[in-house]
Design an enzyme around this catalytic site. Structure first.
Site, mmCIF file in Angstrom:
data_model
loop_
_atom_site.group_PDB
_atom_site.id
_atom_site.type_symbol
_atom_site.label_atom_id
_atom_site.label_comp_id
_atom_site.label_asym_id
_atom_site.label_seq_id
_atom_site.Cartn_x
_atom_site.Cartn_y
_atom_site.Cartn_z
ATOM 1 N N HIS A 1 7.149 -24.689 -69.366
ATOM 2 C CA HIS A 1 6.560 -25.750 -68.543
ATOM 3 C C HIS A 1 5.268 -25.217 -67.944
ATOM 4 O O HIS A 1 5.263 -24.193 -67.262
ATOM 5 C CB HIS A 1 7.509 -26.185 -67.428
ATOM 6 N N CYS A 2 4.173 -25.903 -68.199
ATOM 7 C CA CYS A 2 2.863 -25.449 -67.729
ATOM 8 C C CYS A 2 2.457 -26.233 -66.489
ATOM 9 O O CYS A 2 2.207 -27.446 -66.577
ATOM 10 C CB CYS A 2 1.814 -25.630 -68.831
ATOM 11 N N PRO A 3 2.356 -25.583 -65.335
ATOM 12 C CA PRO A 3 1.949 -26.309 -64.114
ATOM 13 C C PRO A 3 0.503 -26.774 -64.168
ATOM 14 O O PRO A 3 0.134 -27.734 -63.493
ATOM 15 C CB PRO A 3 2.173 -25.268 -63.010
ATOM 16 N N ASP B 1 0.796 -29.974 -65.834
ATOM 17 C CA ASP B 1 1.893 -30.773 -65.287
ATOM 18 C C ASP B 1 2.714 -31.405 -66.403
ATOM 19 O O ASP B 1 3.056 -32.590 -66.363
ATOM 20 C CB ASP B 1 1.353 -31.856 -64.342
#
Length: 371
Positions: free
Chosen positions: A169-171, A174
């Protein structure tokens, strides 16, 4: 009220990024700058106390990215372009890189990465298979989504969904990075690195003309004094670009090493020991967490679980083919990516699912849902 909080948190990085660079740049007395800095700090404390919500913190990284990149483009055209020899070739390359960066970021941000969907009937059937027929183990079952998870999939706690061939999951986007947007993520990192390099190039050209320095004569403190006195704004933007280059280079290198050389996702590399299918022993993997489906999902890029032996990973087709697969690139039938439906793959390609034994209810939750 939550919508107001979300809007405030979304726009705050724009205010913060520009305030930090703008106040020192103003042509006013230093004590006025100090007063403005204190007022800005007080405004931040006020927003943090009454508007910030920890449950909405996931929107901050995207806003930070957009605000910092808009700031860099603004600085490029207003401050740096006059000092860079922009030939027609450089101009075309600059705009081509800009378009590709925006495209890949948007696609990575908005594309469905491979969220696994199921209707009520499918969920009921999955529960029946688990509870009555015993044709499904808890390692194949997502207790949150109530679905039978494909191989290499994983439940993302941030998105609260299972994702096919989940990488992490890449912040900063998002969004999860999975089967259908991984190529955009790699493109985003690549063109972001080029854009940051352009910004650093322009910054150095600006300093070379307006405040030439020599490391042996001026020293570090002398150089800092010169560049800050010339333009605190350019220093702020250039420093941001240099720092960003470091982590973007590291992240892109790790991504390419994992997906091209190893043929693995980030999650699989981090938790290599959990996935026996990486050793070609899928028939024995049903007793391990995620065995039957482990689409990757972790954001760390550390070296843990890197003891892959060549030829063991059944999804490793060699560096060139791995690159073709991840980029989904094809050319006149001579170059063709592997067409695997990661949303519905429950066993290794070319193999039938192994017989399942008794359900193992002793598997800890974090072993099959969280990294």
């Amino acid at each position: 009220l939550q919508d107001v909080r979300k809007r405030v948190m979304w726009w705050f990085p724009f205010f913060a990024v520009y305030t930090i660079g703008l106040i020192p740049e103003l042509s006013i007395a230093w004590y006025y700058k100090l007063i403005l800095a204190l007022l800005a700090a007080g405004f931040w404390k006020f927003l943090n106390m009454f508007f910030f919500d920890e449950r909405l913190m996931n929107i901050i990284p995207v806003s930070v990215y957009l605000s910092s990149k808009i700031m860099m483009f603004f600085t490029w055209f207003v401050y740096l372009v006059p000092y860079v020899e922009m030939t027609w070739t450089k101009t075309i390359l600059f705009w081509l890189n800009t378009v590709l960066l925006c495209y890949n970021f948007y696609m990575c941000w908005k594309t469905d990465p491979g969220f696994i969907k199921s209707n009520r009937e499918q969920k009921l059937q999955t529960i029946i298979d688990l509870a009555e027929k015993q044709t499904l183990t808890l390692n194949q079952f997502c207790s949150t989504c109530l679905i039978h998870r494909p191989i290499r999939s994983k439940h993302c706690s941030a998105c609260d969904k299972c994702v096919a061939k989940f990488d992490h999951h890449c912040p900063w986007t998002d969004n999860c990075i999975g089967a259908y947007n991984h190529k955009y993520f790699i493109g985003f990192l690549l063109f972001l690195l080029f854009m940051l390099s352009w910004c650093v190039h322009g910054t150095l050209a600006y300093w070379r003309v307006n405040c030439p320095f020599d490391i042996y004569e001026d020293g570090i403190t002398g150089i800092l004094y010169k560049v800050l006195r010339t333009s605190p704004w350019v220093f702020w933007v250039g420093t941001n670009a240099m720092i960003h280059i470091v982590w973007v280079t590291v992240l892109l290198s790790c991504q390419l090493y994992q997906v091209v050389w190893l043929g693995m996702t980030t999650n699989e590399r981090m938790n290599h020991g959990r996935y026996k299918y990486l050793y070609g022993n899928f028939s024995e993997s049903h007793g391990q967490g995620h065995n039957r489906r482990g689409h990757g999902h972790g954001h760390s890029h550390g070296p843990s679980g890197e003891s892959k032996q060549k030829g063991q990973n059944p999804f490793d087709r060699g560096p060139i083919r791995n690159l073709v697969d991840i980029l989904d690139f094809q050319f006149c039938g001579l170059i063709r990516p592997s067409r695997i439906d990661w949303m519905n793959l429950y066993s290794l390609p070319g193999q039938t699912p192994p017989p399942l034994g008794k359900m193992n209810f002793g598997v800890a939750r974090e072993n099959y849902q969280f990294v």
